[in-house]
Design a protein around this motif. Structure first.
Motif, PDB file in Angstrom:
ATOM      1  N   GLY A 197      75.295 -39.758 -59.594  1.00  0.00           N
ATOM      2  CA  GLY A 197      76.120 -40.739 -58.785  1.00  0.00           C
ATOM      3  C   GLY A 197      77.232 -41.298 -59.324  1.00  0.00           C
ATOM      4  N   ASP A 198      78.174 -41.732 -58.596  1.00  0.00           N
ATOM      5  CA  ASP A 198      79.527 -42.261 -59.074  1.00  0.00           C
ATOM      6  C   ASP A 198      79.321 -43.349 -60.065  1.00  0.00           C
ATOM      7  N   SER A 199      78.453 -44.226 -59.693  1.00  0.00           N
ATOM      8  CA  SER A 199      78.096 -45.419 -60.530  1.00  0.00           C
ATOM      9  C   SER A 199      77.687 -45.202 -61.774  1.00  0.00           C
ATOM     10  N   VAL A 200      76.812 -44.429 -61.951  1.00  0.00           N
ATOM     11  CA  VAL A 200      76.203 -43.715 -63.342  1.00  0.00           C
ATOM     12  C   VAL A 200      77.255 -43.102 -64.180  1.00  0.00           C
ATOM     13  N   VAL A 201      77.903 -42.290 -63.423  1.00  0.00           N
ATOM     14  CA  VAL A 201      79.011 -41.654 -64.058  1.00  0.00           C
ATOM     15  C   VAL A 201      80.137 -42.441 -64.530  1.00  0.00           C
ATOM     16  N   ALA A 202      80.650 -43.551 -63.845  1.00  0.00           N
ATOM     17  CA  ALA A 202      81.486 -44.511 -64.374  1.00  0.00           C
ATOM     18  C   ALA A 202      80.921 -45.440 -65.463  1.00  0.00           C
ATOM     19  N   GLY A 203      79.566 -45.822 -65.298  1.00  0.00           N
ATOM     20  CA  GLY A 203      79.017 -46.704 -66.190  1.00  0.00           C
ATOM     21  C   GLY A 203      78.928 -46.200 -67.601  1.00  0.00           C
ATOM     22  N   LEU A 204      78.609 -44.653 -67.581  1.00  0.00           N
ATOM     23  CA  LEU A 204      78.465 -44.009 -68.864  1.00  0.00           C
ATOM     24  C   LEU A 204      79.980 -43.752 -69.348  1.00  0.00           C
ATOM     25  N   GLY A 205      80.942 -43.615 -68.509  1.00  0.00           N
ATOM     26  CA  GLY A 205      82.486 -43.259 -69.039  1.00  0.00           C
ATOM     27  C   GLY A 205      82.819 -44.681 -69.638  1.00  0.00           C
ATOM     28  N   ALA A 206      82.427 -45.676 -69.335  1.00  0.00           N
ATOM     29  CA  ALA A 206      82.928 -46.971 -69.716  1.00  0.00           C
ATOM     30  C   ALA A 206      82.327 -47.162 -71.128  1.00  0.00           C
ATOM     31  N   LEU A 207      80.914 -47.000 -71.115  1.00  0.00           N
ATOM     32  CA  LEU A 207      80.263 -46.857 -72.127  1.00  0.00           C
ATOM     33  C   LEU A 207      80.834 -46.277 -73.260  1.00  0.00           C
ATOM     34  N   VAL A 208      81.016 -45.034 -72.994  1.00  0.00           N
ATOM     35  CA  VAL A 208      81.636 -44.153 -74.058  1.00  0.00           C
ATOM     36  C   VAL A 208      83.028 -44.765 -74.604  1.00  0.00           C
ATOM     37  N   SER A 209      83.517 -44.969 -73.650  1.00  0.00           N
ATOM     38  CA  SER A 209      85.198 -45.499 -73.824  1.00  0.00           C
ATOM     39  C   SER A 209      85.014 -47.015 -74.758  1.00  0.00           C
TER      40      SER A 209
END
Length: 62
Positions: free
Chosen positions: A43-55
């Motif tokens: 889902g978009d929210s999980v992908v966005a959350g993981l991207g923010a965490l990695v950033s």
């Protein structure tokens, strides 16, 4: 001769293991759970959350 009675008693249980219908129900339930988990993870929210965490993690290293 005594141990043969034990073997006969253990192997004579008709409720031992799962039947074919129970395997089918278990397989369907596992597939349904996997499908729900896949939808959640992709889902978009999980992908966005993981991207923010990695950033954020990479920003702290720089």
């Amino acid at each position: 001769m005594r141990e043969w009675r034990w073997v006969r008693r253990v192997t004579a249980d008709p409720e031992d293991g799962m039947s074919t219908a129970e395997y089918a129900v278990g397989t369907v339930a596992a597939c349904a759970f996997a499908a729900v988990l896949y939808q959640v993870v992709t889902g978009d929210s999980v992908v966005a959350g993981l991207g923010a965490l990695v950033s954020r993690a990479l920003a702290t290293l720089a």
